[in-house]
Design an enzyme around this catalytic site. Structure first.
Site, PDB file in Angstrom:
ATOM      1  N   SER A 291      80.166  34.078  45.493  1.00  0.00           N
ATOM      2  CA  SER A 291      78.880  34.009  46.169  1.00  0.00           C
ATOM      3  C   SER A 291      78.543  32.568  46.511  1.00  0.00           C
ATOM      4  O   SER A 291      78.606  31.677  45.667  1.00  0.00           O
ATOM      5  CB  SER A 291      77.793  34.603  45.264  1.00  0.00           C
ATOM      6  OG  SER A 291      76.546  34.554  45.891  1.00  0.00           O
ATOM      7  N   GLY A 292      78.188  32.335  47.784  1.00  0.00           N
ATOM      8  CA  GLY A 292      77.843  31.000  48.237  1.00  0.00           C
ATOM      9  C   GLY A 292      78.995  30.239  48.847  1.00  0.00           C
ATOM     10  O   GLY A 292      78.828  29.096  49.291  1.00  0.00           O
TER      11      GLY A 292
ATOM     12  N   THR B 224      80.153  35.453  54.390  1.00  0.00           N
ATOM     13  CA  THR B 224      79.374  36.103  55.442  1.00  0.00           C
ATOM     14  C   THR B 224      79.354  35.247  56.703  1.00  0.00           C
ATOM     15  O   THR B 224      79.478  35.765  57.819  1.00  0.00           O
ATOM     16  CB  THR B 224      77.936  36.354  54.950  1.00  0.00           C
ATOM     17  OG1 THR B 224      77.982  37.205  53.794  1.00  0.00           O
ATOM     18  CG2 THR B 224      77.116  37.039  56.022  1.00  0.00           C
TER      19      THR B 224
ATOM     20  N   ASN C 173      73.389  31.463  45.501  1.00  0.00           N
ATOM     21  CA  ASN C 173      73.398  31.560  46.966  1.00  0.00           C
ATOM     22  C   ASN C 173      72.064  32.110  47.436  1.00  0.00           C
ATOM     23  O   ASN C 173      71.594  33.124  46.921  1.00  0.00           O
ATOM     24  CB  ASN C 173      74.547  32.480  47.412  1.00  0.00           C
ATOM     25  CG  ASN C 173      74.693  32.554  48.909  1.00  0.00           C
ATOM     26  OD1 ASN C 173      73.995  31.862  49.647  1.00  0.00           O
ATOM     27  ND2 ASN C 173      75.572  33.405  49.375  1.00  0.00           N
TER      28      ASN C 173
ATOM     29  N   SER D 155      72.914  35.802  49.433  1.00  0.00           N
ATOM     30  CA  SER D 155      74.086  36.418  48.793  1.00  0.00           C
ATOM     31  C   SER D 155      74.195  37.891  49.167  1.00  0.00           C
ATOM     32  O   SER D 155      73.231  38.652  49.048  1.00  0.00           O
ATOM     33  CB  SER D 155      73.972  36.294  47.266  1.00  0.00           C
ATOM     34  OG  SER D 155      75.049  36.949  46.633  1.00  0.00           O
TER      35      SER D 155
ATOM     36  N   GLY E 250      83.609  38.037  45.680  1.00  0.00           N
ATOM     37  CA  GLY E 250      84.719  37.369  45.011  1.00  0.00           C
ATOM     38  C   GLY E 250      84.636  37.549  43.508  1.00  0.00           C
ATOM     39  O   GLY E 250      83.699  38.141  42.966  1.00  0.00           O
TER      40      GLY E 250
END
Length: 986
Positions: free
Chosen positions: A114-115, A119, A164, A167, A390
Site C-alpha cells: 500500500s502506497g 493504482t 497511504n 489505499s 501487496g
C-alpha cells in the site's frame, strides 16, 4: 534515460552516477546491497523506473514528474521495448503491440504494498491506451467509461490508511477488450476481497471509505436534508473510530464532483438509490442500544425512521430484526431477544452486508456499461490489468493480512514459473542450450494454506462449521495438531524459547517466501463466516423485508439465501476459489510485470529508506527474479538492432552492411575480439553473458564517435547548403499563400461591385466553389428537389442547369421502365384520380402493387355464358359465400353485366341483383370489401328480405372471416382497399 534511444550510459562516470537502467547489467548481480545502491542512484536522479529484463521496477517519487504528457506517450508509441528508457508506457506499448502482432491476449501484473503506486500505475496505462489507440465516437465513449470507472471504484473501495492516503481496500482485475483495428471497445472488472470490516471500524489515524466523507462534505444542502445527514462527519459513529475526518492531501468536496460526473459518464442513472444506501449505513452506525436484564432495545426512533424511509422497509420489522433473533424450537418459530453485544454485532453485520452488496452491484453496473455489444465482431483481443494488494506485515496481522499474503504467495509462484518458462522458451527458440536454474519453489507454502483437508483454510472451515463451542483458540489448537510439524508453520506452543518471547499465545507464524509473519487468530472464525451468514437467521426478518419490498434495493440483496438454506462457502474458501480462477486467467495470457515500491513510510519526496527498500526487494522477490534472468546471459538483442548500433566499430560493417544481419554481427564480434565463452549467436539474437563485455563495447563506441566527428563536418556543409534551398522554397510558398489570402480578402470587401481587378479573383472562386459543390451534391432521383443556393451571378445558369438535370433524370428513369411496370403506373394514375383525398387509407395503399384477380373467359363455365344470353359480362371475380348458420365458407363467382350482378355456383346462376334495386354502395376500410344497400336494409352484397345480420370489421395482419362468439360475422383484415371483394354473406 533522458534520450529517445536506448542509452547504456557508456561513460563510466555517468554510469556510476545514475546507475544502470537494467539490473541484469549489474556486474555483482547476486549482491542485494548492489541492487539497492543502483535503485538509490536512479531515485536521486528522478529516474524512478528500472528494468529487470522485461520486468519494470517502479519507485514512488511522491511528487509530480514531467514524464506523463502526450509527448512522452508518442515517444514510446510503436518503439522497440529497449530502444527507449524504462517507463510504464513502454510496458503498456509492448503489451499492446504483442497483442496486435502475435494475436495473443496479454496481462500486466501490478504489485506492491500500500502506497507504492499500484493504482497510479494502472491509471497511467489506461490513459496511455486512451490517447494512443485508434478511436471513433463509439470507441471514445468506451475510453471515457474505462477512465471514469477509476474515480468511482476509488470512492467506494479506497480509504486513507496509515501507509497511504488513497489505499485500495480491494483487489481489481480489469480486462480491456480491443477490436481487430486495435481500438478499445469494452471492458470487464473482477473485484477481490473488499475490506468490509472498515465500514464499522478503523484504526487510529485511518478513515472509512472515501464516499462517506465525499457525500457529507460535497453533497448539496437539499440532498443532505433528504438523506437526513449533517455536514459533519463527527456526528456518525462509523466515521469517528479513526479520529481522522480530514486529510490535507484529500479534497472531499472536489472528489465528490468528480465522482458524480464519473457516474454520469458510465451511464449510472440510479444515484438516488445508491446514495440512500450509503446514507443508511451511516444511520445504522448511529443506532444506539440500551436495556435492562441483558435484553437490548433501541433507545432512539430517529435513526429507525430514517432507515425505514431510505431503505423502503417497515420500521417495526427492522427494529425487531436488530433486537431479536428467530429460532425454530419444536417445529415452531420463536423470537428471542438479543443482548447488547449480540444486537451491536447484528447491526454491524447488516451494515457490512449492505455495503458489500452495494459495492458488488456497483462493479456489475460498471461492467454493464463497458460491455462490448457489437455483434458484427464476436472475437476480440484482451489486455488484462491486475492491481492487487501487496505482501502486508503489520504489528498486528489478522484474517485480512492472511488472505492478502496467501494471494501474494500464489502470484509469486506464478511469477517464477512464468519467468522461468519464458526464459526457457526464448533459449529453445534461439537454439541455445538451457541451463537449469535452482530456485526456491514456494509451492510448499501454498499447499500449507490451501491443501484439501489438511491446509489452514480447510481446517478453518471445519472449525467454523462443526457443532459445539468452536472458537478462535480451538482453531489454533486444531492447527497445532494438524500442521504442527510443517517447516513453515510455528506457534507459541511449538516454538523454541527464543521465539516464544516474540509471539503471543494467540498467534501462529507462517514462514512466507518474503519473510516471517505472525497472525493473531482473534476474529478469524467470525471474519471467515463473514458475520453475514453467521447472523443470517438472526436478521432474517430484516432481510426478507428487503427482498419483498417493491423498492429496487432488492437487486443488491436478492441473492441472499433464505434462513432455511444451508450457509454458503466461508470467506477464505470463496477467496481461494476466486484466486484459482484468477490464476487460470493469468496463465492463459502473456504476462508483463510492474513491481511498485515506496521509498519511505512518511510519503516524503527525495527520501530513500534503505531498510524499507530492502524489505520490499525481499518480499517482491526481485533478487530471485534477477538471479533467474542472469542464470544464462545478461544481454540479448536482435541482430538488426545490435548491428545498427555498433557497426561503426568494424571497417567491414561500416557504413552499411549489405549481407545478412547474422553474418554482419558475426563479423563485428570477431573484429571486437569477443571470446567464445562471452557470447552465443542464436537464430535471431546475439546473447552476451557478462555486462563487462557490453560496457567495453559501449566505451569503444563512445571513442569512435569522437573520431567520426571530423568526418561529420563535411556532410554538415552539404546539409547547410541543402537546408538553404529548402528554406528559400518554403519562403516562396509563404509569399504565394500571403498573396492569395490578400486577394481573397480584398475581393470579399468589393464582392457587390461590378467585376473589376479587385474582386475578379473572389468572384471566380465563388463561382468555382458553387459548381464544384453542385457536382458533389446533385439530386439523386426525380423526387429529390434539393439544389444548392447559387450566387447572384449564377442564378440564371443555376436554373437552366437544374431543369437540364431534372430532364436527364426523368429521361433516365423512363428509359428503365418495362411494360409491366408501365401498366402498374397507369393503373396507379387511375386509382389516384378516383380515390385521392376521398379515401382515408388511400396514402397507405400507394406503395402496394395491384394484384390481378379478374377471371378470364375460360374460367367461366360455358353453361353460365349461355344462360346470360345477350348480356355481355363486364367483370368477373371469385368470392366466398358464408352461410347464415355457422358461416361455413363456400366458393362462388361474382359476374357483373351492364344491368345486374350475378352470383354463380359452378354452372348455375344462383342469384341475380338488378342494379336498379340498389340504394347505394360503400367501400369499407378493411379487406377491400364492398357493402351494398338493397331496398330498405343494409346487407353485405345480398341478404334475403327479413333476415338481417351484423358484420364486425376488425383490422389485422391478414384476412380472416369466421363466426364470432356473439353470433356476428367477424371480418379481420389488413387496412387496404386494393384487394378484390372476396366476402359474400347471403
Amino acid at each position: 534515460d533522458k534520450s529517445n534511444r536506448y542509452d547504456l550510459r557508456s561513460s563510466l562516470t555517468a554510469r556510476d552516477r545514475v546507475g544502470v537502467q537494467d539490473f541484469v547489467l549489474l556486474e555483482n548481480f547476486t549482491s542485494e546491497a548492489a541492487f539497492i545502491e543502483n535503485l538509490r542512484k536512479r531515485f536521486k536522479e528522478n529516474l524512478i523506473y528500472t528494468y529487470i529484463g522485461s520486468v519494470l521496477v517502479s519507485v514512488n517519487p511522491y511528487k509530480d514528474l514531467e514524464i506523463y504528457n502526450k509527448n512522452h506517450m508518442q515517444r514510446y508509441r510503436g518503439v522497440n521495448f529497449y530502444e527507449v528508457s524504462p517507463h510504464i508506457y513502454a510496458v503498456g506499448d509492448n503489451s499492446y503491440r504483442s497483442m496486435r502482432t502475435e494475436r495473443k491476449d496479454q496481462c500486466i501484473l501490478i504489485s506492491g504494498e500500500s502506497g507504492a503506486g499500484k493504482t497510479e500505475a494502472s491509471k497511467k496505462i489506461l490513459q496511455y491506451y486512451a490517447v494512443t489507440c485508434p478511436a471513433s465516437e463509439q470507441v471514445q465513449t468506451v475510453k471515457d467509461r474505462l477512465l471514469q470507472s477509476n474515480p468511482v471504484l476509488e470512492a467506494f473501495g479506497n480509504a486513507k490508511t496509515l501507509r497511504n492516503d488513497n489505499s485500495s481496500r480491494f483487489g481489481k482485475y480489469m480486462d480491456i477488450q480491443f477490436d481487430f483495428k486495435g481500438a478499445p471497445v469494452g471492458g470487464h472488472i473482477i473485484n477481490y476481497l473488499l475490506e468490509k470490516s472498515r465500514v464499522v471500524h478503523q484504526n487510529h489515524g485511518e478513515r472509512n471509505f472515501h464516499i462517506f466523507y465525499q457525500l457529507i462534505e460535497g453533497g448539496e444542502e437539499d440532498l443532505l436534508r433528504g438523506l437526513g445527514l449533517e455536514r459533519n462527519p463527527q456526528q456518525y459513529q462509523y466515521l469517528v473510530k479513526g479520529n481522522c475526518p480530514k486529510v490535507s492531501s484529500i479534497n472531499d468536496r472536489t472528489d465528490w464532483k468528480t465522482v458524480r460526473k464519473a457516474l454520469t459518464v458510465i451511464g449510472f442513472d440510479e444515484d438516488e438509490e445508491l446514495l440512500n444506501i450509503i446514507a443508511s449505513v451511516l444511520h445504522l452506525g448511529n443506532v444506539q442500544y440500551g436495556g435492562e436484564d441483558g435484553v437490548a432495545c433501541i433507545t432512539s426512533d430517529t435513526q429507525i425512521k430514517y432507515l425505514a424511509r431510505l431503505l423502503g422497509v417497515n420500521g417495526t420489522v427492522l427494529t425487531e430484526a436488530l433486537t431479536h433473533k428467530k429460532i425454530i424450537a419444536k417445529g415452531e418459530e420463536v423470537c428471542v431477544p438479543l443482548n447488547l453485544e449480540q444486537a451491536s454485532s447484528a447491526r454491524d453485520a447488516l451494515s457490512k452486508a449492505v455495503y458489500g452488496r452495494t459495492f458488488t452491484w456497483l462493479v456489475n453496473k460498471i461492467n454493464a456499461s463497458l460491455t462490448y455489444t457489437d455483434d458484427s465482431c464476436k472475437h476480440y483481443s484482451v489486455i488484462g490489468l491486475l492491481d492487487i494488494y501487496g505482501f502486508e506485515v503489520f504489528q498486528h496481522n489478522s484474517f485480512e493480512q492472511f488472505c492478502i499474503n496467501y494471494c501474494n504467495e500464489k502470484l509469486q509462484q506464478l511469477f517464477i514459473e512464468l519467468t522461468l518458462k519464458s526464459e526457457q522458451e526464448e533459449y529453445e527458440a534461439e537454439g541455445i542450450t538451457w541451463e537449469p536454474v535452482q530456485y526456491f519453489n514456494n509451492k510448499i507454502i501454498c499447499d500449507l494454506v490451501e491443501e484439501k483437508f489438511k491446509g489452514i483454510i480447510s481446517i478453518l472451515d471445519e472449525e467454523c462449521l462443526r457443532p459445539g463451542d468452536a472458537s478462535d483458540l480451538t482453531f489454533l489448537e486444531k492447527l497445532e495438531d494438524t500442521v504442527g510439524g510443517h517447516p513453515h508453520f510455528v506457534t507459541h506452543k511449538l516454538a523454541d524459547t527464543k521465539t516464544r518471547k516474540v509471539m503471543s499465545r494467540e498467534e501462529f507464524r507462517l514462514l512466507h517466501y518474503a519473510g516471517e509473519v505472525n497472525y493473531n487468530v482473534n476474529g478469524f472464525l467470525d471474519k471467515n463466516n463473514d458475520l453475514l451468514f453467521r447472523n443470517l437467521k438472526e436478521l432474517s426478518g430484516c432481510y426478507l423485508s428487503f427482498l419483498l419490498r417493491p423498492h429496487r434495493l432488492h437487486h443488491l440483496l436478492n441473492h441472499l439465501p433464505p434462513p432455511s438454506v444451508s450457509a454458503p462457502p466461508q470467506a477464505a474458501t470463496q477467496f481461494k476459489a476466486s484466486l484459482a480462477k484468477l490464476m487460470e486467467i493469468l496463465m492463459s495470457k502473456e504476462p508483463s510485470y510492474v513491481r511498485c515500491m515506496k521509498p519511505n513510510d512518511s510519503k516524503q519526496a527525495g527520501r530513500f529508506d534503505e531498510v524499507l527498500i530492502r524489505h520490499q526487494v525481499k518480499y517482491l522477490g526481485l533478487m530471485e527474479n534477477l538471479r533467474v534472468r542472469r542464470a544464462g546471459f545478461a544481454y540479448r538483442r536482435r541482430y538488426e538492432l545490435f548491428l545498427q548500433r555498433y557497426k561503426s566499430l568494424c571497417p567491414d560493417t561500416w557504413a552499411n552492411w549489405q549481407g545478412k544481419a547474422f553474418d554482419g554481427v558475426a563479423t563485428l564480434v570477431k573484429h571486437l575480439g569477443y571470446k567464445p565463452e562471452e557470447y552465443k549467436l542464436g537464430r535471431s539474437k546475439i546473447f552476451i553473458r557478462f555486462p563487462k563485455t557490453l560496457f567495453a563495447t559501449e566505451e569503444g563506441l563512445e571513442t569512435r564517435k569522437h573520431g567520426l566527428g571530423e568526418r561529420r563536418r563535411r556532410p554538415v556543409a552539404v546539409q547547410a547548403w541543402w537546408r538553404g534551398i529548402l528554406a528559400r522554397r518554403r519562403a516562396r510558398r509563404r509569399r504565394q499563400a500571403a498573396d492569395t489570402i490578400r486577394r481573397f480578402v480584398k475581393g470579399f470587401i468589393h464582392r457587390h461591385r461590378e467585376r473589376c481587378p479587385e474582386n475578379e479573383y473572389f468572384l471566380d472562386y465563388v463561382r468555382y466553389s458553387f459548381l464544384m459543390n453542385l457536382r458533389r451534391n446533385l439530386p439523386k432521383n426525380v423526387l429529390d428537389k434539393s439544389w444548392p443556393t447559387p450566387p447572384a451571378a449564377l442564378s440564371e445558369a443555376s436554373e437552366l442547369l437544374r431543369k437540364l438535370c431534372m430532364q436527364n433524370m426523368v429521361w433516365s428513369y423512363c428509359k428503365k421502365i418495362n411494360s409491366e411496370w408501365k401498366h402498374q403506373m397507369e393503373q396507379k394514375m387511375v386509382a389516384s384520380e378516383l380515390f385521392k383525398d376521398k379515401k382515408d387509407n388511400y396514402p397507405q395503399s400507394v406503395s402496394k402493387l395491384f394484384v390481378n384477380t379478374r377471371l378470364n373467359g375460360e374460367d367461366i363455365n360455358p353453361k353460365v355464358v349461355q344462360a346470360l344470353g345477350s348480356e355481355k359480362m363486364k367483370y368477373a371475380v371469385p368470392v366466398t359465400k358464408y352461410d347464415r348458420k355457422g358461416y361455413k365458407a363456400r366458393p362462388r363467382q361474382l359476374l357483373l353485366t351492364a344491368n345486374s350482378a350475378v352470383i354463380v355456383e359452378e354452372a348455375k346462376l344462383k342469384q341475380r341483383i338488378e342494379y336498379a334495386t340498389l340504394r347505394g354502395q360503400r367501400s369499407t376500410d378493411w379487406g377491400g370489401c364492398v357493402m351494398f344497400w338493397v331496398l330498405q336494409s343494409c346487407f353485405f352484397l345480398n341478404w334475403p328480405s327479413g333476415k338481417e345480420g351484423t358484420i364486425d370489421f376488425t383490422p389485422g395482419s391478414e384476412l380472416l372471416v369466421a363466426k364470432a362468439k356473439n353470433g356476428h360475422l367477424s371480418v379481420v383484415s389488413p387496412p387496404t382497399f386494393l384487394r378484390p371483394a372476396r366476402v359474400y354473406a347471403p
